[in-house]
Design a protein around this motif. Structure first.
Motif, PDB file in Angstrom:
ATOM      1  N   THR A 200      78.449 -13.164   1.543  1.00 49.49           N
ATOM      2  CA  THR A 200      77.097 -12.882   2.021  1.00 49.49           C
ATOM      3  C   THR A 200      77.045 -11.519   2.710  1.00 49.49           C
ATOM      4  OG1 THR A 200      76.681 -15.254   2.316  1.00 49.49           O
ATOM      5  CG2 THR A 200      75.207 -13.734   3.452  1.00 49.49           C
ATOM      6  N   GLN A 201      78.091 -11.206   3.472  1.00 43.18           N
ATOM      7  CA  GLN A 201      78.174  -9.879   4.093  1.00 43.18           C
ATOM      8  C   GLN A 201      78.252  -8.787   3.024  1.00 43.18           C
ATOM      9  OE1 GLN A 201      77.147 -10.760   7.255  1.00 43.18           O
ATOM     10  NE2 GLN A 201      78.538  -9.163   7.937  1.00 43.18           N
ATOM     11  N   ALA A 202      78.947  -9.074   1.926  1.00 40.53           N
ATOM     12  CA  ALA A 202      79.045  -8.089   0.841  1.00 40.53           C
ATOM     13  C   ALA A 202      77.674  -7.822   0.235  1.00 40.53           C
ATOM     14  CB  ALA A 202      80.018  -8.584  -0.224  1.00 40.53           C
ATOM     15  N   THR A 203      76.870  -8.874   0.071  1.00 39.30           N
ATOM     16  CA  THR A 203      75.526  -8.686  -0.519  1.00 39.30           C
ATOM     17  C   THR A 203      74.603  -7.929   0.424  1.00 39.30           C
ATOM     18  OG1 THR A 203      74.694 -10.816   0.321  1.00 39.30           O
ATOM     19  CG2 THR A 203      75.762 -10.828  -1.844  1.00 39.30           C
ATOM     20  N   ALA A 204      74.932  -7.941   1.720  1.00 38.64           N
ATOM     21  CA  ALA A 204      74.082  -7.243   2.690  1.00 38.64           C
ATOM     22  C   ALA A 204      74.273  -5.731   2.635  1.00 38.64           C
ATOM     23  CB  ALA A 204      74.381  -7.759   4.100  1.00 38.64           C
ATOM     24  N   ASP A 205      75.345  -5.270   1.986  1.00 43.26           N
ATOM     25  CA  ASP A 205      75.592  -3.836   1.855  1.00 43.26           C
ATOM     26  C   ASP A 205      74.839  -3.329   0.626  1.00 43.26           C
ATOM     27  OD1 ASP A 205      76.477  -1.267   1.633  1.00 43.26           O
ATOM     28  OD2 ASP A 205      78.622  -1.740   1.709  1.00 43.26           O
ATOM     29  N   ALA A 206      73.690  -2.715   0.846  1.00 44.74           N
ATOM     30  CA  ALA A 206      72.837  -2.278  -0.262  1.00 44.74           C
ATOM     31  C   ALA A 206      73.510  -1.225  -1.128  1.00 44.74           C
ATOM     32  CB  ALA A 206      71.519  -1.734   0.291  1.00 44.74           C
ATOM     33  N   ALA A 207      74.497  -0.529  -0.578  1.00 42.40           N
ATOM     34  CA  ALA A 207      75.159   0.525  -1.340  1.00 42.40           C
ATOM     35  C   ALA A 207      76.253  -0.013  -2.247  1.00 42.40           C
ATOM     36  CB  ALA A 207      75.761   1.557  -0.380  1.00 42.40           C
ATOM     37  N   TYR A 208      76.591  -1.290  -2.089  1.00 42.75           N
ATOM     38  CA  TYR A 208      77.652  -1.883  -2.916  1.00 42.75           C
ATOM     39  C   TYR A 208      77.032  -2.453  -4.182  1.00 42.75           C
ATOM     40  CZ  TYR A 208      81.693  -4.688  -4.291  1.00 42.75           C
ATOM     41  OH  TYR A 208      82.744  -5.234  -4.987  1.00 42.75           O
ATOM     42  N   ASP A 209      77.366  -1.842  -5.310  1.00 39.80           N
ATOM     43  CA  ASP A 209      76.689  -2.151  -6.565  1.00 39.80           C
ATOM     44  C   ASP A 209      77.458  -3.217  -7.353  1.00 39.80           C
ATOM     45  OD1 ASP A 209      74.928  -2.067  -8.627  1.00 39.80           O
ATOM     46  OD2 ASP A 209      75.717  -0.227  -9.517  1.00 39.80           O
ATOM     47  N   ALA A 210      77.493  -4.435  -6.814  1.00 36.25           N
ATOM     48  CA  ALA A 210      78.167  -5.538  -7.519  1.00 36.25           C
ATOM     49  C   ALA A 210      77.420  -6.830  -7.249  1.00 36.25           C
ATOM     50  CB  ALA A 210      79.626  -5.641  -7.081  1.00 36.25           C
ATOM     51  N   CYS A 211      76.100  -6.769  -7.378  1.00 36.94           N
ATOM     52  CA  CYS A 211      75.260  -7.929  -7.080  1.00 36.94           C
ATOM     53  C   CYS A 211      75.648  -9.129  -7.943  1.00 36.94           C
ATOM     54  CB  CYS A 211      73.790  -7.574  -7.306  1.00 36.94           C
ATOM     55  SG  CYS A 211      72.657  -8.977  -7.171  1.00 36.94           S
ATOM     56  N   GLY A 212      75.814  -8.910  -9.252  1.00 33.46           N
ATOM     57  CA  GLY A 212      76.124 -10.013 -10.158  1.00 33.46           C
ATOM     58  C   GLY A 212      77.438 -10.695  -9.842  1.00 33.46           C
ATOM     59  N   PRO A 213      78.562  -9.945  -9.787  1.00 31.82           N
ATOM     60  CA  PRO A 213      79.850 -10.582  -9.507  1.00 31.82           C
ATOM     61  C   PRO A 213      79.899 -11.293  -8.162  1.00 31.82           C
ATOM     62  CG  PRO A 213      80.179  -8.401 -10.439  1.00 31.82           C
ATOM     63  CD  PRO A 213      78.701  -8.538 -10.177  1.00 31.82           C
ATOM     64  N   VAL A 214      79.326 -10.682  -7.120  1.00 28.19           N
ATOM     65  CA  VAL A 214      79.393 -11.314  -5.800  1.00 28.19           C
ATOM     66  C   VAL A 214      78.574 -12.602  -5.789  1.00 28.19           C
ATOM     67  CG1 VAL A 214      78.857 -11.064  -3.353  1.00 28.19           C
ATOM     68  CG2 VAL A 214      79.814  -9.141  -4.611  1.00 28.19           C
ATOM     69  N   ASN A 215      77.399 -12.578  -6.381  1.00 33.83           N
ATOM     70  CA  ASN A 215      76.584 -13.790  -6.394  1.00 33.83           C
ATOM     71  C   ASN A 215      77.181 -14.860  -7.302  1.00 33.83           C
ATOM     72  OD1 ASN A 215      73.887 -13.738  -4.784  1.00 33.83           O
ATOM     73  ND2 ASN A 215      74.166 -11.644  -5.557  1.00 33.83           N
ATOM     74  N   TYR A 216      77.890 -14.455  -8.354  1.00 30.49           N
ATOM     75  CA  TYR A 216      78.613 -15.446  -9.153  1.00 30.49           C
ATOM     76  C   TYR A 216      79.667 -16.127  -8.287  1.00 30.49           C
ATOM     77  CZ  TYR A 216      82.043 -17.402 -12.328  1.00 30.49           C
ATOM     78  OH  TYR A 216      82.929 -18.250 -12.941  1.00 30.49           O
ATOM     79  N   ASN A 217      80.432 -15.329  -7.520  1.00 31.14           N
ATOM     80  CA  ASN A 217      81.442 -15.910  -6.635  1.00 31.14           C
ATOM     81  C   ASN A 217      80.798 -16.824  -5.591  1.00 31.14           C
ATOM     82  OD1 ASN A 217      83.239 -14.402  -8.077  1.00 31.14           O
ATOM     83  ND2 ASN A 217      84.061 -13.276  -6.343  1.00 31.14           N
ATOM     84  N   LEU A 218      79.646 -16.399  -5.078  1.00 29.65           N
ATOM     85  CA  LEU A 218      78.930 -17.254  -4.117  1.00 29.65           C
ATOM     86  C   LEU A 218      78.542 -18.578  -4.765  1.00 29.65           C
ATOM     87  CD1 LEU A 218      76.619 -14.792  -2.136  1.00 29.65           C
ATOM     88  CD2 LEU A 218      78.064 -16.555  -1.131  1.00 29.65           C
ATOM     89  N   GLY A 219      78.042 -18.510  -5.984  1.00 28.75           N
ATOM     90  CA  GLY A 219      77.678 -19.736  -6.684  1.00 28.75           C
ATOM     91  C   GLY A 219      78.863 -20.660  -6.859  1.00 28.75           C
ATOM     92  N   MET A 220      80.013 -20.102  -7.236  1.00 28.08           N
ATOM     93  CA  MET A 220      81.199 -20.920  -7.430  1.00 28.08           C
ATOM     94  C   MET A 220      81.682 -21.519  -6.110  1.00 28.08           C
ATOM     95  SD  MET A 220      81.662 -20.901 -10.644  1.00 28.08           S
ATOM     96  CE  MET A 220      83.314 -21.519 -10.913  1.00 28.08           C
ATOM     97  N   ALA A 221      81.578 -20.748  -5.016  1.00 30.29           N
ATOM     98  CA  ALA A 221      82.005 -21.260  -3.717  1.00 30.29           C
ATOM     99  C   ALA A 221      81.104 -22.408  -3.256  1.00 30.29           C
ATOM    100  CB  ALA A 221      82.003 -20.130  -2.678  1.00 30.29           C
ATOM    101  N   TYR A 222      79.785 -22.239  -3.440  1.00 32.84           N
ATOM    102  CA  TYR A 222      78.870 -23.331  -3.079  1.00 32.84           C
ATOM    103  C   TYR A 222      79.132 -24.562  -3.957  1.00 32.84           C
ATOM    104  CZ  TYR A 222      75.823 -20.816   0.175  1.00 32.84           C
ATOM    105  OH  TYR A 222      75.318 -20.165   1.268  1.00 32.84           O
ATOM    106  N   ALA A 223      79.411 -24.337  -5.231  1.00 37.44           N
ATOM    107  CA  ALA A 223      79.691 -25.465  -6.120  1.00 37.44           C
ATOM    108  C   ALA A 223      80.962 -26.189  -5.687  1.00 37.44           C
ATOM    109  CB  ALA A 223      79.813 -24.979  -7.562  1.00 37.44           C
TER     110      ALA A 223
END
Length: 453
Positions: free
Chosen positions: A66-89
């Motif tokens: 979640t902290q990674a997604t808060a960094d607007a300059a970090y251009d990896a929205c898809g991979p990070v949110n995929y990892n978030l989805g897997m962690a929640y699952a």
């Protein structure tokens, strides 16, 4: 950023020293003598999340991602949110998992959307949403970057069986058979195919499929599959290889219409380790410094190597081979299998876009027309009666409030509304809603001040 320390952290991670890698990445993040460039904070939190996943601490991993997604300059929205989805699952929070998988696939730069669609489909199956799961697995199978759509086609068959569409399940399972797979997976597939044949009344084919599943004597049919096997044998023994009056499914509704699945309804052949920490690593680790995991397979190439003549045979569940390194076969096959989805596909699409009945606007207008009476009808079940009354007490009653805007998604929405007071003044509110079957219910109401945004 302290690049030497970062490289040490990466080396520790590669050596499977996840605790050491976590410590080094954290030190790199906290090293005040080496200021972080734009995007590097997101990168470090992403890597910290990966380490925490390996250390089986999903809650902290979610915080890091979640902290990674808060960094607007970090251009990896898809991979990070995929990892978030897997962690929640992994925590069995499938609703939040679906939300993050949806964000992942919406990222145009995310180059492996089939992974997020597969995770989304698995999560939706866990939520009992077979139609929506089928749409997700379809997208995973159609993704040109998917080197092996076998699991997507297998799970698509599960969805068809759950939707009482065994003929389509047969087509999906037969399509999956064109790929190479592990013997235990193929055995389970043949058992599933046998049950789908029984549901279609094709008893001789069912017997052949069941016998194929147990031929190497390493696989044992589930109770429901065993019953279907005996039904098929009895029908063939009586000289009836095909019947038009199919008997009801043996298993309970919770067992996905008798499909050979685990007791909780999860496909037995679902991606192993997908929601746990097992033999294979289901996570995609974006690496700004180069590496990318996941390569194509011979099975995936084989699927794309069919001749035009064999493409026609695919629609009948026959073998397909011979076209070199092209994906025409996959698209044609899946299009044929999924023609039947058109009837409900539009409805599912609208559902994922936030449409429902009654609409968000209708629910909100009902709330403001008579707040006191509506407190018992329009609020979500998670909102108790006392909390609902507390929220409606300060509301201005307005039989025709102005809807200023609606932000929609599949599972939640926000409505901005302006109500007029008896004196002619305007009061603005933000109303949050959550999905309730095909409609919507209010989860919270608060005053809204546009100047704050």
């Amino acid at each position: 950023m302290n690049n030497d320390l970062f490289q040490q952290a990466r080396a520790a991670y590669a050596a499977k020293d996840y605790a050491g890698a976590l410590q080094a990445f954290t030190q790199c993040l906290q090293d005040g003598s080496h200021p972080l460039a734009p995007g590097e904070m997101g990168l470090l939190y992403h890597q910290i999340g990966n380490c925490l996943v390996k250390l089986k601490d999903c809650n902290e991993a979610i915080h890091a991602y979640t902290q990674a997604t808060a960094d607007a300059a970090y251009d990896a929205c898809g991979p990070v949110n995929y990892n978030l989805g897997m962690a929640y699952a992994a925590l069995h929070d499938y609703e939040d998992a679906v939300k993050h998988f949806e964000i992942a696939v919406s990222d145009a730069k995310y180059d492996t959307p089939y992974k997020a669609y597969t995770g989304m489909g698995n999560a939706l199956l866990k939520l009992g949403k077979s139609a929506e799961a089928g749409v997700a697995f379809r997208e995973a199978a159609l993704d040109e970057g998917n080197p092996d759509p076998t699991k997507a086609l297998l799970n698509l068959g599960v969805c068809f069986m759950a939707l009482d569409r065994p003929a389509d399940a047969v087509a999906s399972y037969e399509s999956a058979l064109q790929f190479g797979m592990q013997p235990d997976t193929k055995n389970k597939l043949y058992a599933n195919l046998g049950q789908a044949y029984v549901a279609c009344g094709q008893m001789q084919k069912a017997v052949n499929a069941f016998e194929q599943s147990i031929a190497d004597k390493t696989y044992y049919l589930s109770d429901s599959a065993s019953v279907d096997y005996q039904r098929a044998i009895a029908a063939v023994a009586q000289g009836t290889s095909e019947i038009t009056q199919v008997m009801p499914a043996v298993a309970s509704a919770g067992d996905l219409s008798g499909l050979d699945v685990a007791a909780d309804g999860a496909p037995m052949y679902a991606d192993e380790g997908a929601y746990a920490y097992g033999q294979q690593d289901p996570y995609y680790y974006a690496d700004a410094y180069g590496e990318q995991a996941y390569s194509g397979t011979e099975a995936g190439d084989h699927f794309f190597n069919a001749s035009d003549e064999e493409l026609e045979k695919w629609s009948k569940g026959l073998a397909k081979q011979d076209r070199k390194r092209r994906n025409v076969g996959l698209k044609v096959l899946v299009a044929i299998v999924l023609l039947v989805v058109v009837a409900f596909g539009a409805a599912v699409f609208l559902y994922t876009q936030g449409w429902g009945y009654p609409t968000q606007e209708t629910v909100v207008k009902e709330l403001f027309a008579n707040p006191e009476a509506a407190s018992s009808t329009v609020f979500a079940k998670e909102v108790d009666a006392d909390k609902a009354k507390t929220m409606v007490e300060p509301l201005v009653a307005d039989a025709n409030p102005a809807i200023d805007g609606v932000d929609k998604s599949m599972s939640d929405s926000t409505v901005y509304v302006t109500a007029k007071t008896e004196q002619g003044g305007d009061v603005q509110y933000k109303v949050s809603l959550v999905r309730d079957m095909i409609g919507w219910k209010v989860s919270s109401v608060e005053l809204y001040f546009p100047s704050q945004n």
